[in-house]
Design an enzyme around this catalytic site. Structure first.
Site, mmCIF file in Angstrom:
data_model
loop_
_atom_site.group_PDB
_atom_site.id
_atom_site.type_symbol
_atom_site.label_atom_id
_atom_site.label_comp_id
_atom_site.label_asym_id
_atom_site.label_seq_id
_atom_site.Cartn_x
_atom_site.Cartn_y
_atom_site.Cartn_z
ATOM 1 N N HIS A 17 0.842 -1.211 0.000
ATOM 2 C CA HIS A 17 0.000 0.000 0.000
ATOM 3 C C HIS A 17 0.875 1.258 0.000
ATOM 4 O O HIS A 17 0.565 2.239 -0.695
ATOM 5 C CB HIS A 17 -0.884 0.049 1.260
ATOM 6 C CG HIS A 17 -1.888 -1.063 1.379
ATOM 7 N ND1 HIS A 17 -1.941 -1.908 2.467
ATOM 8 C CD2 HIS A 17 -2.884 -1.463 0.550
ATOM 9 C CE1 HIS A 17 -2.931 -2.772 2.310
ATOM 10 N NE2 HIS A 17 -3.507 -2.534 1.148
ATOM 11 N N LYS A 41 -17.393 -7.044 5.792
ATOM 12 C CA LYS A 41 -16.478 -7.941 6.480
ATOM 13 C C LYS A 41 -16.105 -7.334 7.824
ATOM 14 O O LYS A 41 -16.035 -6.117 7.959
ATOM 15 C CB LYS A 41 -15.225 -8.308 5.673
ATOM 16 C CG LYS A 41 -14.713 -7.339 4.645
ATOM 17 C CD LYS A 41 -13.455 -7.904 3.965
ATOM 18 C CE LYS A 41 -12.845 -6.884 3.029
ATOM 19 N NZ LYS A 41 -11.593 -7.213 2.420
ATOM 20 N N ARG A 96 -1.321 -5.876 -7.798
ATOM 21 C CA ARG A 96 -0.120 -6.663 -7.456
ATOM 22 C C ARG A 96 0.193 -7.682 -8.535
ATOM 23 O O ARG A 96 1.340 -7.947 -8.847
ATOM 24 C CB ARG A 96 -0.341 -7.423 -6.137
ATOM 25 C CG ARG A 96 -0.355 -6.558 -4.925
ATOM 26 C CD ARG A 96 -0.918 -7.298 -3.750
ATOM 27 N NE ARG A 96 -2.305 -7.683 -4.017
ATOM 28 C CZ ARG A 96 -3.124 -8.229 -3.128
ATOM 29 N NH1 ARG A 96 -2.668 -8.503 -1.917
ATOM 30 N NH2 ARG A 96 -4.360 -8.525 -3.435
ATOM 31 N N SER A 134 -2.740 -8.031 3.245
ATOM 32 C CA SER A 134 -3.021 -7.712 4.653
ATOM 33 C C SER A 134 -3.461 -8.966 5.409
ATOM 34 O O SER A 134 -3.078 -9.168 6.564
ATOM 35 C CB SER A 134 -4.128 -6.661 4.749
ATOM 36 O OG SER A 134 -3.710 -5.463 4.168
HETATM 37 O O1 PNS Z 1 -8.727 -2.977 0.441
HETATM 38 P P1 PNS Z 1 -9.960 -3.548 -0.189
HETATM 39 O O2 PNS Z 1 -10.776 -4.324 0.830
HETATM 40 O O3 PNS Z 1 -9.667 -4.338 -1.425
HETATM 41 O O4 PNS Z 1 -10.848 -2.264 -0.650
HETATM 42 C C1 PNS Z 1 -12.107 -2.426 -1.276
HETATM 43 C C2 PNS Z 1 -12.798 -1.060 -1.421
HETATM 44 C C3 PNS Z 1 -12.844 -0.348 -0.078
HETATM 45 C C4 PNS Z 1 -12.039 -0.202 -2.390
HETATM 46 C C5 PNS Z 1 -14.232 -1.302 -1.990
HETATM 47 O O5 PNS Z 1 -14.855 -2.297 -1.241
HETATM 48 C C6 PNS Z 1 -15.070 -0.053 -1.922
HETATM 49 O O6 PNS Z 1 -14.881 0.876 -2.682
HETATM 50 N N1 PNS Z 1 -16.005 -0.040 -0.952
HETATM 51 C C7 PNS Z 1 -16.882 1.106 -0.710
HETATM 52 C C8 PNS Z 1 -18.284 0.799 -1.174
HETATM 53 C C9 PNS Z 1 -18.373 0.991 -2.681
HETATM 54 O O7 PNS Z 1 -18.106 2.040 -3.215
HETATM 55 N N2 PNS Z 1 -18.761 -0.107 -3.360
HETATM 56 C C10 PNS Z 1 -18.910 -0.070 -4.784
HETATM 57 C C11 PNS Z 1 -17.663 -0.548 -5.472
HETATM 58 S S1 PNS Z 1 -18.274 -1.546 -6.739
#
Ligand code: PNS
Length: 165
Positions: A17, A41, A96, A134
């Site tokens: 990150h 989650k 990645r 993570s």
């Molecule tokens: O680190 P992660 O868990 O891969 O991040 C995922 C994240 C936070 C980028 C994604 O779940 C997100 O944007 N969540 C916020 C809700 C949202 O906007 N959902 C629509 C995306 S399709």
């Protein structure tokens, strides 16, 4: 002024990150790292703690001026709503390996449907971070393994299991 948001769970932040943050800082005038307050989650660390760890990690690895210039926030709801509210033109994500691509492509297309004027911008992490996640860091730390090659010391310190619990 090009402003970007970098959303994620950051549970916890890793060198991968931080690599994305450093690369995004080179491209954008202003970067907001946004920690999702996850309703789906159950994160191992509270969002405020994750945000605090990110700020410390940026200061440790990228230096005090990077820490002063990078805003770290927590958020709930849609990333595009956050981007719109903050006036960001881009959503930053890291890639990645090829295995990340499919999921990221779907999210990017859905975000574009929701907010056509906001684009997703991807940075490939350095190859040395391509195996890092993570969840694996959490697992290794939970069993007392050495995570010093995966996360900064300010983060590793907070992951040490409480053997008296
Ligand atoms: O680190 P992660 O868990 O891969 O991040 C995922 C994240 C936070 C980028 C994604 O779940 C997100 O944007 N969540 C916020 C809700 C949202 O906007 N959902 C629509 C995306 S399709």
């Amino acid at each position: 002024m090009r402003l970007a948001v970098y959303p994620g769970s950051f549970d916890p932040i890793t060198y991968g990150h931080l690599d994305v943050i450093a690369r995004a800082r080179d491209v954008f005038d202003q970067l907001i790292v946004a920690v999702l307050i996850n309703t789906r989650k159950a994160p191992s660390l509270d969002a405020d703690v994750r945000a605090e760890m990110i700020a410390e990690a940026i200061a440790e690895v990228l230096g005090p001026s990077a820490a002063a210039e990078t805003e770290v926030i927590t958020f709930q709801g849609l990333t595009v709503d956050l981007a719109r509210t903050r006036g960001a033109s881009s959503i930053v994500r890291g890639l990645r390996a090829l295995s990340d691509f499919e999921n990221e492509l779907a999210i990017a297309h859905l975000n574009r449907k929701l907010a056509p004027s906001i684009d997703s911008v991807f940075f490939m992490t350095g190859i040395e971070h391509s195996y890092l996640s993570s969840s694996l860091v959490r697992e290794i730390a939970a069993f007392g393994g050495d995570v010093s090659a995966m996360v900064p010391s300010s983060v590793a310190r907070r992951l040490v299991p409480d053997r008296h619990a």
